[in-house]
Scaffold this motif. Structure first.
Motif, PDB file in Angstrom:
ATOM      1  N   MET A 114       0.855  -1.204   0.000  1.00 45.72           N
ATOM      2  CA  MET A 114       0.000   0.000   0.000  1.00 45.72           C
ATOM      3  C   MET A 114       0.881   1.240   0.000  1.00 45.72           C
ATOM      4  N   ILE A 115       0.373   2.288  -0.633  1.00 42.86           N
ATOM      5  CA  ILE A 115       1.125   3.536  -0.726  1.00 42.86           C
ATOM      6  C   ILE A 115       1.159   4.198   0.650  1.00 42.86           C
ATOM      7  N   THR A 116       2.314   4.690   1.020  1.00 47.48           N
ATOM      8  CA  THR A 116       2.408   5.337   2.331  1.00 47.48           C
ATOM      9  C   THR A 116       1.918   6.780   2.243  1.00 47.48           C
ATOM     10  N   SER A 117       2.605   7.608   1.504  1.00 46.02           N
ATOM     11  CA  SER A 117       2.182   9.002   1.371  1.00 46.02           C
ATOM     12  C   SER A 117       2.383   9.455  -0.066  1.00 46.02           C
ATOM     13  N   ALA A 118       1.407  10.192  -0.555  1.00 50.33           N
ATOM     14  CA  ALA A 118       1.484  10.658  -1.939  1.00 50.33           C
ATOM     15  C   ALA A 118       2.692  11.563  -2.150  1.00 50.33           C
ATOM     16  N   ALA A 119       3.102  12.209  -1.077  1.00 42.55           N
ATOM     17  CA  ALA A 119       4.187  13.178  -1.212  1.00 42.55           C
ATOM     18  C   ALA A 119       5.567  12.530  -1.071  1.00 42.55           C
ATOM     19  N   ASP A 120       5.594  11.215  -0.778  1.00 39.85           N
ATOM     20  CA  ASP A 120       6.881  10.530  -0.682  1.00 39.85           C
ATOM     21  C   ASP A 120       7.594  10.575  -2.016  1.00 39.85           C
ATOM     22  N   GLY A 121       8.881  10.827  -1.966  1.00 41.80           N
ATOM     23  CA  GLY A 121       9.675  10.793  -3.185  1.00 41.80           C
ATOM     24  C   GLY A 121       9.435  11.990  -4.088  1.00 41.80           C
ATOM     25  N   VAL A 122       8.748  13.002  -3.602  1.00 45.63           N
ATOM     26  CA  VAL A 122       8.514  14.181  -4.433  1.00 45.63           C
ATOM     27  C   VAL A 122       9.830  14.965  -4.541  1.00 45.63           C
ATOM     28  N   ARG A 123      10.069  15.506  -5.734  1.00 45.99           N
ATOM     29  CA  ARG A 123      11.331  16.199  -5.988  1.00 45.99           C
ATOM     30  C   ARG A 123      11.013  17.578  -6.571  1.00 45.99           C
ATOM     31  N   PHE A 124      11.711  18.588  -6.084  1.00 50.09           N
ATOM     32  CA  PHE A 124      11.496  19.955  -6.567  1.00 50.09           C
ATOM     33  C   PHE A 124      12.719  20.402  -7.362  1.00 50.09           C
ATOM     34  N   LEU A 125      12.478  21.133  -8.426  1.00 50.46           N
ATOM     35  CA  LEU A 125      13.593  21.592  -9.254  1.00 50.46           C
ATOM     36  C   LEU A 125      13.198  22.908  -9.922  1.00 50.46           C
ATOM     37  N   PRO A 126      13.985  23.974  -9.721  1.00 58.19           N
ATOM     38  CA  PRO A 126      13.678  25.225 -10.431  1.00 58.19           C
ATOM     39  C   PRO A 126      13.799  24.999 -11.943  1.00 58.19           C
ATOM     40  N   ALA A 127      12.804  25.451 -12.711  1.00 58.40           N
ATOM     41  CA  ALA A 127      12.855  25.293 -14.164  1.00 58.40           C
ATOM     42  C   ALA A 127      13.171  26.616 -14.845  1.00 58.40           C
ATOM     43  N   SER A 128      12.766  27.722 -14.222  1.00 55.62           N
ATOM     44  CA  SER A 128      13.073  29.060 -14.727  1.00 55.62           C
ATOM     45  C   SER A 128      12.972  29.983 -13.526  1.00 55.62           C
ATOM     46  N   ASP A 129      13.263  31.285 -13.733  1.00 56.68           N
ATOM     47  CA  ASP A 129      13.240  32.174 -12.558  1.00 56.68           C
ATOM     48  C   ASP A 129      11.823  32.460 -12.059  1.00 56.68           C
ATOM     49  N   GLN A 130      10.813  31.952 -12.773  1.00 57.06           N
ATOM     50  CA  GLN A 130       9.440  32.113 -12.283  1.00 57.06           C
ATOM     51  C   GLN A 130       8.713  30.781 -12.138  1.00 57.06           C
ATOM     52  N   THR A 131       9.429  29.663 -12.317  1.00 58.50           N
ATOM     53  CA  THR A 131       8.733  28.375 -12.251  1.00 58.50           C
ATOM     54  C   THR A 131       9.526  27.345 -11.442  1.00 58.50           C
ATOM     55  N   LEU A 132       8.771  26.426 -10.859  1.00 53.91           N
ATOM     56  CA  LEU A 132       9.339  25.332 -10.076  1.00 53.91           C
ATOM     57  C   LEU A 132       8.684  24.036 -10.550  1.00 53.91           C
ATOM     58  N   MET A 133       9.507  23.022 -10.871  1.00 57.10           N
ATOM     59  CA  MET A 133       8.962  21.719 -11.250  1.00 57.10           C
ATOM     60  C   MET A 133       8.768  20.900  -9.984  1.00 57.10           C
ATOM     61  N   VAL A 134       7.650  20.189  -9.931  1.00 56.34           N
ATOM     62  CA  VAL A 134       7.401  19.245  -8.848  1.00 56.34           C
ATOM     63  C   VAL A 134       7.244  17.878  -9.497  1.00 56.34           C
ATOM     64  N   TYR A 135       8.162  16.970  -9.198  1.00 50.89           N
ATOM     65  CA  TYR A 135       8.123  15.633  -9.799  1.00 50.89           C
ATOM     66  C   TYR A 135       7.600  14.617  -8.797  1.00 50.89           C
ATOM     67  N   PHE A 136       6.663  13.793  -9.264  1.00 47.42           N
ATOM     68  CA  PHE A 136       6.193  12.661  -8.462  1.00 47.42           C
ATOM     69  C   PHE A 136       6.742  11.391  -9.108  1.00 47.42           C
ATOM     70  N   GLY A 137       7.995  11.090  -8.827  1.00 48.62           N
ATOM     71  CA  GLY A 137       8.634   9.939  -9.465  1.00 48.62           C
ATOM     72  C   GLY A 137       9.054  10.296 -10.881  1.00 48.62           C
ATOM     73  N   GLU A 138       9.583   9.319 -11.581  1.00 47.59           N
ATOM     74  CA  GLU A 138      10.178   9.559 -12.898  1.00 47.59           C
ATOM     75  C   GLU A 138       9.556   8.662 -13.958  1.00 47.59           C
ATOM     76  N   GLU A 139       8.361   8.138 -13.684  1.00 41.75           N
ATOM     77  CA  GLU A 139       7.767   7.283 -14.711  1.00 41.75           C
ATOM     78  C   GLU A 139       6.260   7.518 -14.825  1.00 41.75           C
ATOM     79  N   ILE A 140       5.725   7.118 -15.979  1.00 41.21           N
ATOM     80  CA  ILE A 140       4.294   7.274 -16.210  1.00 41.21           C
ATOM     81  C   ILE A 140       3.573   6.188 -15.432  1.00 41.21           C
TER      82      ILE A 140
END
Lengths: 258, 311
Positions: free
Chosen positions: A1-27
């Motif tokens: 069972m999934i523990t938390s939806a936010a587990d493994g979330v990764r943040f990465l600045p994409a531009s000076d006005q945007t932030l990417m939020v990744y939930f894992g690296e696969e579809i």
């Protein structure tokens, strides 16, 4: 069972006005549900500095007011926000049926697709129209839905949720359409409503745009309209089934509001 | 009202765009050189986000049956009002029946015709910007044609501004060295690729429009790790497809894409992108997040200050 939806979330600045939020690296349906929940949460409890969101398969690009906060500020806000993600209820998915007239002038690449895979037109059409697809997100141009297949268990689970019609089983790989390469030279203009396939993806072009997907049919539905009010036939999280129609039915339905 | 005698090469109604509809696949659109549009609007007493005409490379000819106060903003396209030369950044009172003829560019790609009151077209998702690809917004969702008649709004006020300050003129000069920050896939490009990108000279190809600008120059090797999963893309993203020739996503961008992004043009240089023409040579300069933020803040401070903008 999934523990938390936010587990493994990764943040990465994409531009000076945007932030990417990744939930894992696969579809995956799980990553998609995180994306959908973030969107729903932002609709219900807007973060004032957030100006726009561009959802993807397993990520959300968040545009923010860079005069009011930094990437780090926004990340801290979003981390607090994501703690509540598990509690976000996703509405029961709608099942949207999209009528498609396959082949002929509407699907100029159907014969090539058949030749590529050694299939008959009927088998390609039935394989395309018996599968239930998930709208992972809208992107590219207004109203364009990135459709993907779901795992069998998700189709069954969602059919149970809807409680009405039993969902068809996803056919095994032999019954489906194998991955189909894109056109070597994209078309300069693909007519609006064209239904294309590329790789294992399928989608409907809402507008006459350039495109490299192989066209197997066309829908008379207007996928995105600005008037009388802005509406898109498909939204993120919807389930989709294509329904084969005749040329005569296409003509009857054309122009009839969805 | 404005009667379009000649539309020019590609003239559309634009304001500052529609933000907040990325989840529907709708990009913000808006003026390619938003700084010029904002300053032009202020010069005729409009709110800075009022709708104006964006002309591309070759301007149009416009008749004003009722007279209006107008200004040309952006790059110099050589204009005349009934044969008399019209200066850039200088508001002009147009008498009823006069005709403004805007010629071809002398430098830069875009010139804005701002009219006191703004161009009145029905908004789509809160903006009057034309989204050409989908045929939505603006005037009938398309570029202007001969014979079109545009209505003028009534939201303008009298403006006492006669000219721009020296500082504002300096701010408005388009840069040819574009300041960039690392893109989300910067680390996936090898050092050789990063070096080529940061040191190479690129030129803008003919394939440059409001959706994006394709560049030509030193080919940047594709990053390791193969195909990308489609994800949201930011305005000014520098994508690198298999060919290695970068594509800068612009105002009428696709909202998502599957190419890796090596860098992103800083917000302070977006207006410069809007003035790039085919064959223009550009370079990229990597800056820190702090620098990018400071440049943006400085630009916004000038734009928010009548004292700094006008002489």
């Amino acid at each position: 069972m999934i523990t938390s939806a936010a587990d493994g979330v990764r943040f990465l600045p994409a531009s000076d006005q945007t932030l990417m939020v990744y939930f894992g690296e696969e579809i995956s349906v799980r990553a998609h549900e995180c994306v959908l929940k973030v969107l729903r949460l932002l609709e219900r409890k807007p973060i004032p500095v957030v100006r726009n969101v561009h959802p993807g398969y397993c990520s959300v690009l968040v545009k923010f007011d860079a005069l009011a906060c930094t990437h780090a500020d926004l990340e801290a806000m979003l981390r607090g926000f994501l703690a509540g993600l598990e509690d976000v209820r996703i509405e029961k998915p709608r099942l949207v049926e999209i009528p498609v007239c396959y082949g002929g002038n509407f699907g100029p690449d159907l014969e090539d697709v058949c030749a590529l895979h050694g299939l008959t037109p009927d088998s390609v059409i039935s394989a395309h129209s018996c599968v239930e697809y998930l709208v992972y997100f809208l992107g590219f141009v207004p109203g364009f839905a990135y459709l993907g297949r779901m795992e069998d268990r998700d189709v069954e689970k969602n059919a149970g949720l809807r409680g009405k019609r039993p969902a068809l089983q996803v056919p095994n790989a032999l019954q489906g359409i194998p991955a189909t390469p894109r056109l070597a030279v994209p078309r300069r203009v693909v007519p609006a409503g064209s239904v294309g396939i590329a790789g294992t993806q399928t989608g409907v072009y809402p507008f006459a745009t350039p495109g490299g997907w192989r066209l197997i049919g066309r829908t008379p539905m207007k996928m995105f309209r600005a008037a009388p009010e802005v509406s898109s036939v498909l939204s993120i999280g919807d389930h989709v089934r294509f329904v084969s129609i005749s040329v005569g039915q296409f003509a009857e339905m054309e122009g009839v509001p969805a | 009202m404005i009667r379009v005698i000649e539309p020019g090469l590609f003239t559309t109604v634009q304001d500052l765009g529609r933000e907040g509809f990325g989840a529907m696949g709708v990009s913000a659109s808006g003026a390619a050189d938003a700084v010029s549009l904002r300053v032009g609007n202020l010069l005729v007493g409009n709110h800075d986000r009022a709708a104006a005409l964006e002309m591309t490379l070759v301007g149009g000819t416009f008749e004003f049956p009722d007279g209006d106060t107008v200004v040309l903003a952006g790059c110099d396209f050589t204009a005349t009002l009934d044969g008399v030369s019209v200066e850039l950044w200088t508001p002009v009172a147009v008498r009823p029946g006069q005709t403004l003829r805007v010629g071809a560019t002398r430098a830069g790609a875009r010139c804005y015709l701002c009219v006191r009151g703004g161009i009145a077209v029905p908004p789509f998702l809160g903006s009057t910007s034309t989204h050409v690809l989908s045929g939505l917004g603006g005037f009938a969702g398309r570029a202007l044609r001969k014979g079109d008649v545009l209505k003028i709004g009534n939201l303008g006020r009298r403006s006492d501004f006669a000219k721009l300050s020296a500082r504002a003129r300096q701010l408005l000069v388009p840069a040819r060295v574009l300041r960039v920050t690392p893109g989300p896939q910067w680390d996936r490009f090898g050092e050789a690729a990063q070096g080529l990108f940061a040191s190479g000279a690129y030129h803008v190809t003919e394939d440059a429009n409001r959706m994006g600008l394709r560049l030509a120059g030193p080919a940047i090797p594709a990053p390791a790790g193969g195909e990308m999963i489609s994800e949201g893309v930011a305005l000014g993203a520098v994508q690198v497809p298999e060919s290695g020739m970068p594509i800068i996503l612009f105002v009428e961008q696709q909202t998502t894409g599957g190419y890796p992004k090596i860098a992103n043009v800083t917000s302070a240089d977006f207006h410069s992108l809007g003035q790039l023409r085919p064959r223009d040579e550009i370079r990229f300069e990597m800056v820190t997040w702090e620098t990018a933020r400071a440049l943006f803040r400085e630009q916004e401070e000038v734009l928010a200050s009548e004292e700094l903008l006008f002489a």
